[in-house]
Design an enzyme around this catalytic site. Structure first.
Site, PDB file in Angstrom:
ATOM      1  N   HIS A 216       0.835  -1.203   0.000  1.00  0.00           N
ATOM      2  CA  HIS A 216       0.000   0.000   0.000  1.00  0.00           C
ATOM      3  C   HIS A 216       0.869   1.252   0.000  1.00  0.00           C
ATOM      4  O   HIS A 216       1.400   1.644   1.036  1.00  0.00           O
ATOM      5  CB  HIS A 216      -0.922   0.011   1.226  1.00  0.00           C
ATOM      6  CG  HIS A 216      -1.876   1.164   1.222  1.00  0.00           C
ATOM      7  ND1 HIS A 216      -3.249   0.997   1.155  1.00  0.00           N
ATOM      8  CD2 HIS A 216      -1.678   2.502   1.251  1.00  0.00           C
ATOM      9  CE1 HIS A 216      -3.843   2.183   1.150  1.00  0.00           C
ATOM     10  NE2 HIS A 216      -2.906   3.117   1.204  1.00  0.00           N
TER      11      HIS A 216
ATOM     12  N   HIS B 104       1.624   5.217  -2.428  1.00  0.00           N
ATOM     13  CA  HIS B 104       1.103   6.203  -3.388  1.00  0.00           C
ATOM     14  C   HIS B 104       2.274   6.773  -4.166  1.00  0.00           C
ATOM     15  O   HIS B 104       2.811   7.821  -3.805  1.00  0.00           O
ATOM     16  CB  HIS B 104       0.358   7.321  -2.639  1.00  0.00           C
ATOM     17  CG  HIS B 104      -0.859   6.843  -1.910  1.00  0.00           C
ATOM     18  ND1 HIS B 104      -2.134   7.020  -2.406  1.00  0.00           N
ATOM     19  CD2 HIS B 104      -0.999   6.174  -0.736  1.00  0.00           C
ATOM     20  CE1 HIS B 104      -3.023   6.490  -1.562  1.00  0.00           C
ATOM     21  NE2 HIS B 104      -2.348   5.974  -0.533  1.00  0.00           N
TER      22      HIS B 104
ATOM     23  N   GLN C 285      -9.290   9.515  -5.096  1.00  0.00           N
ATOM     24  CA  GLN C 285      -8.916  10.308  -3.908  1.00  0.00           C
ATOM     25  C   GLN C 285     -10.033  11.239  -3.437  1.00  0.00           C
ATOM     26  O   GLN C 285     -10.213  11.457  -2.250  1.00  0.00           O
ATOM     27  CB  GLN C 285      -7.667  11.136  -4.236  1.00  0.00           C
ATOM     28  CG  GLN C 285      -7.256  12.150  -3.181  1.00  0.00           C
ATOM     29  CD  GLN C 285      -6.354  11.562  -2.120  1.00  0.00           C
ATOM     30  OE1 GLN C 285      -5.269  11.070  -2.417  1.00  0.00           O
ATOM     31  NE2 GLN C 285      -6.801  11.587  -0.886  1.00  0.00           N
TER      32      GLN C 285
ATOM     33  N   HIS D 267      -9.502   2.182   0.193  1.00  0.00           N
ATOM     34  CA  HIS D 267      -9.251   2.937   1.421  1.00  0.00           C
ATOM     35  C   HIS D 267     -10.590   2.913   2.152  1.00  0.00           C
ATOM     36  O   HIS D 267     -11.591   3.398   1.604  1.00  0.00           O
ATOM     37  CB  HIS D 267      -8.868   4.378   1.110  1.00  0.00           C
ATOM     38  CG  HIS D 267      -7.446   4.554   0.668  1.00  0.00           C
ATOM     39  ND1 HIS D 267      -6.956   4.031  -0.491  1.00  0.00           N
ATOM     40  CD2 HIS D 267      -6.412   5.213   1.260  1.00  0.00           C
ATOM     41  CE1 HIS D 267      -5.668   4.351  -0.601  1.00  0.00           C
ATOM     42  NE2 HIS D 267      -5.318   5.067   0.441  1.00  0.00           N
TER      43      HIS D 267
ATOM     44  N   GLU E  19     -10.933   5.152   7.044  1.00  0.00           N
ATOM     45  CA  GLU E  19      -9.686   5.769   7.517  1.00  0.00           C
ATOM     46  C   GLU E  19     -10.053   7.043   8.292  1.00  0.00           C
ATOM     47  O   GLU E  19      -9.917   8.166   7.810  1.00  0.00           O
ATOM     48  CB  GLU E  19      -8.752   6.105   6.347  1.00  0.00           C
ATOM     49  CG  GLU E  19      -7.381   6.587   6.818  1.00  0.00           C
ATOM     50  CD  GLU E  19      -6.465   7.022   5.687  1.00  0.00           C
ATOM     51  OE1 GLU E  19      -6.883   7.019   4.529  1.00  0.00           O
ATOM     52  OE2 GLU E  19      -5.306   7.377   5.999  1.00  0.00           O
TER      53      GLU E  19
ATOM     54  N   ASP F 278       2.639   3.126   3.117  1.00  0.00           N
ATOM     55  CA  ASP F 278       1.703   4.145   2.661  1.00  0.00           C
ATOM     56  C   ASP F 278       2.442   5.334   2.065  1.00  0.00           C
ATOM     57  O   ASP F 278       2.618   5.413   0.867  1.00  0.00           O
ATOM     58  CB  ASP F 278       0.771   4.574   3.806  1.00  0.00           C
ATOM     59  CG  ASP F 278      -0.515   5.241   3.301  1.00  0.00           C
ATOM     60  OD1 ASP F 278      -0.649   5.396   2.082  1.00  0.00           O
ATOM     61  OD2 ASP F 278      -1.366   5.593   4.135  1.00  0.00           O
TER      62      ASP F 278
ATOM     63  N   TRP G  24       1.323  14.004   3.461  1.00  0.00           N
ATOM     64  CA  TRP G  24       0.711  13.411   4.653  1.00  0.00           C
ATOM     65  C   TRP G  24       1.746  12.934   5.661  1.00  0.00           C
ATOM     66  O   TRP G  24       1.484  12.829   6.840  1.00  0.00           O
ATOM     67  CB  TRP G  24      -0.185  12.229   4.259  1.00  0.00           C
ATOM     68  CG  TRP G  24      -1.359  12.672   3.463  1.00  0.00           C
ATOM     69  CD1 TRP G  24      -2.546  13.121   3.976  1.00  0.00           C
ATOM     70  CD2 TRP G  24      -1.483  12.758   2.045  1.00  0.00           C
ATOM     71  NE1 TRP G  24      -3.392  13.472   2.952  1.00  0.00           N
ATOM     72  CE2 TRP G  24      -2.762  13.264   1.756  1.00  0.00           C
ATOM     73  CE3 TRP G  24      -0.627  12.456   0.975  1.00  0.00           C
ATOM     74  CZ2 TRP G  24      -3.219  13.472   0.455  1.00  0.00           C
ATOM     75  CZ3 TRP G  24      -1.070  12.667  -0.313  1.00  0.00           C
ATOM     76  CH2 TRP G  24      -2.353  13.174  -0.564  1.00  0.00           C
TER      77      TRP G  24
END
Ligand code: FE2
Length: 431
Positions: A56, A58, A151, A209, A212, A308, A314
Site C-alpha cells: 500500500h 502512493h 482520492q 481505502h 480511515e 503508505d 501526509w
C-alpha cells in the site's frame, strides 16, 4: 551450472541451504548443492528471505513533501489541501522521475513487490499514464500493481464513476474506493457497489481505502464484506486502513470479524501514516488509530502492513524501508511476544503476497520466480530488532542492489573492538 548461486543461506526456518538460480527462476534449494554459479554470493549463514512487499503506497505523491508548502499542522486535512495544490502541477515526467526514484528506494531495501494507489480524479490521467509506463520500465526492479484510487470520491467528484472505468480500460490492476470520504453515508455505500460492479465487469481485485477515520460510526467495511459474499469474491477484496475499527465497541468489532473471515477479506494497516494522522482530535488519552492487527490475526483474518506514504504531504518521513513499517506495527499492535515477532515479519512478506495474489510465484522454492533478499542478520527476529541492512537484493534472478552494512568500532584502552548487534547469533553459537 547456475547463473547465480547463493551459498550458506539461512532460511526463515533456520535451515542452511544453497540456492541455485537459472534465468529468472529458482532451480534448486538444498543443503550443499553441487555445481557452480556464473556468479556466487556467500550468505555466511545470514537470513535469506523472500522479498519484502509494500502492499500500500502512493507513488504518484511520493517525494512531494514541501513542494506545495510544508504540512505545518501534520494533519490529514492539511495533507489533502497541500496535495490538491501540488496535484495541479503534476506532469508526466515529474511523476515518472519521482516514482522511479521511490521504487529504487523500496527495491534497494528489499521490497520487490509494490502495490501503489494512483489518484484517478483527473480527467487527463497524468499520474496514471506515467505510472503505467513506470510499471513496465521498472519490471527489472519490482512487480508493480496499480490501484485506481478515487482520492476525492467516486460519487462526490464530477464523473467519478466514468473516470474509474476509464482507468480500468487504461489497464489498472485493482479497483479502489474511498467510501468514508463520500459526502453522505448513502453515497459511501453506493460507491462500494460501483467499485464491486466494476471489479466484476473487468475481473479485477478490490483494494479500498476504507474507514480511515477515528469516527466509530464509519462502518463501510461491513458493506464491503456483504458485497464480497454476495458476488462470490472471497479472497479478492482488501480493505486498507480501517482505522475506525480501533474505535469500534468490542461487541461490534467481533461481530464484524466473523463476516470479514467468511468473506476472506484482507486488511492492510499502515502504521507510519496511521499513528501520525489518527487521534488528532483527541486530547488525552489519545487513541492509536491503527486497526486491530493483533486481534484480526488471532481471528484468522489475513493482515498485511504497508508504509503508505514516503515523504509526501501526509507523512514527511520515511525511506521506503518496509522494516520500519513492520517495526512500528510491532510496537503499536503490541506484538512483542516471543512467537508474535515472526508473525510481524509475515505482515510485510507472506501475508502481503496473499493480498497481491502473487503467492504462486513467491517463496524460496524451486520453480518460483528468483526474488530474494540477504539480510545482515541470522533470523527474521533479529532482522526486525536491528532493522537489518539488506545486503543483497535479487529480482528475477539478477542482483539488483548491494548495500554495505555499517562497521561499528568501539575504542577502549588504546584498542579498537568491532561489534555487531546480533545478540541472538552470539547466544545461538555459544549454546
Ligand atoms: Fe493510502
Amino acid at each position: 551450472m547456475y547463473d547465480l548461486l547463493i551459498t550458506n543461506a539461512r532460511l526463515r526456518d533456520g535451515q542452511l541451504v544453497d540456492i541455485g538460480i537459472q534465468g529468472e527462476r529458482i532451480a534448486a534449494v538444498a543443503p550443499g548443492l553441487l555445481g557452480e554459479g556464473a556468479r556466487t554470493v556467500d550468505a555466511r549463514g545470514l537470513l535469506v528471505s523472500p522479498p519484502l512487499i509494500e502492499p500500500h503506497c502512493h507513488l504518484d505523491a511520493v517525494l512531494t513533501e514541501g513542494d506545495a508548502g510544508h504540512n505545518e499542522s501534520g494533519t490529514l486535512l492539511e495533507g489533502i489541501q497541500r496535495w490538491s495544490v501540488r496535484k495541479q502541477s503534476l506532469t508526466h515526467e515529474d511523476v515518472k522521475r519521482r516514482a522511479v526514484e521511490g521504487i529504487k528506494w523500496y527495491a534497494s531495501q528489499g521490497a520487490l513487490y509494490i502495490r501503489s494507489h494512483v489518484d484517478v480524479c483527473d480527467p487527463s490521467f497524468t499520474a496514471l499514464k506515467a505510472l503505467l509506463e513506470v510499471k513496465e520500465e521498472c519490471r527489472d526492479l519490482v512487480d508493480l500493481q496499480l490501484v485506481a484510487f478515487p482520492q476525492e470520491g467516486i460519487l462526490s467528484y464530477p464523473q467519478g464513476e466514468e473516470l474509474m472505468e476509464e482507468a480500468l480500460r487504461l489497464g489498472v490492476d485493482v479497483v479502489g474506493a474511498i467510501p468514508h470520504y463520500e459526502i453522505t453515508r448513502e453515497m459511501g455505500v453506493e460507491s462500494i457497489h460501483i467499485a464491486f460492479r466494476l471489479a466484476e465487469k473487468y475481473d479485477r481485485p478490490i483494494d479500498a481505502h476504507c474507514d480511515e477515520t477515528d469516527d466509530d460510526q464509519s462502518r463501510f467495511v461491513e458493506v464491503m464484506a456483504a458485497e464480497t459474499l454476495a458476488r462470490g469474491m472471497q479472497g479478492r477484496v482488501t480493505a486498507s486502513h480501517t482505522t475506525a475499527m480501533h474505535s469500534y465497541s468490542n461487541a461490534y468489532a467481533f461481530k464484524l470479524f466473523g463476516w470479514l473471515k467468511r468473506a476472506e477479506m484482507h486488511i492492510i494497516a499502515n502504521p507510519p501514516d496511521n499513528i501520525i494522522l489518527q487521534g488528532r482530535f483527541d486530547s488525552y488519552p489519545k487513541r492509536r488509530g491503527m486497526t486491530r492487527v493483533k486481534e484480526l490475526l488471532e481471528y484468522g483474518i489475513n493482515v498485511a502492513v504497508g508504509h503508505d506514504s514516503v515523504m509526501d504531504p501526509w507523512y514527511p518521513l520515511g525511506t521506503g524501508n518496509m522494516l520500519h513499517a513492520a517495526f512500528l506495527a510491532l510496537h503499536i499492535a503490541q506484538m512483542s511476544g516471543y512467537e508474535e515477532v515472526p508473525r510481524v515479519w509475515d505482515l510485510v512478506t507472506e501475508n502481503a503476497a496473499r493480498v497481491m495474489e502473487v503467492t504462486e510465484d513467491y517463496g524460496i522454492q524451486p520453480g518460483k520466480q528468483a526474488d530474494l533478499v540477504l539480510f545482515d542478520a541470522p533470523t527474521d527476529r533479529d532482522a526486525l530488532r536491528t532493522l537489518a541492512t539488506p545486503l543483497v537484493c535479487v529480482k528475477r534472478g539478477r542482483v539488483i542492489s548491494e548495500t554495505t552494512a555499517p562497521r561499528v568500532r568501539v575504542f577502549r584502552g588504546g584498542q579498537a573492538e568491532e561489534i555487531r548487534y546480533q545478540q541472538e547469533r552470539i547466544r545461538g553459537e555459544s549454546g
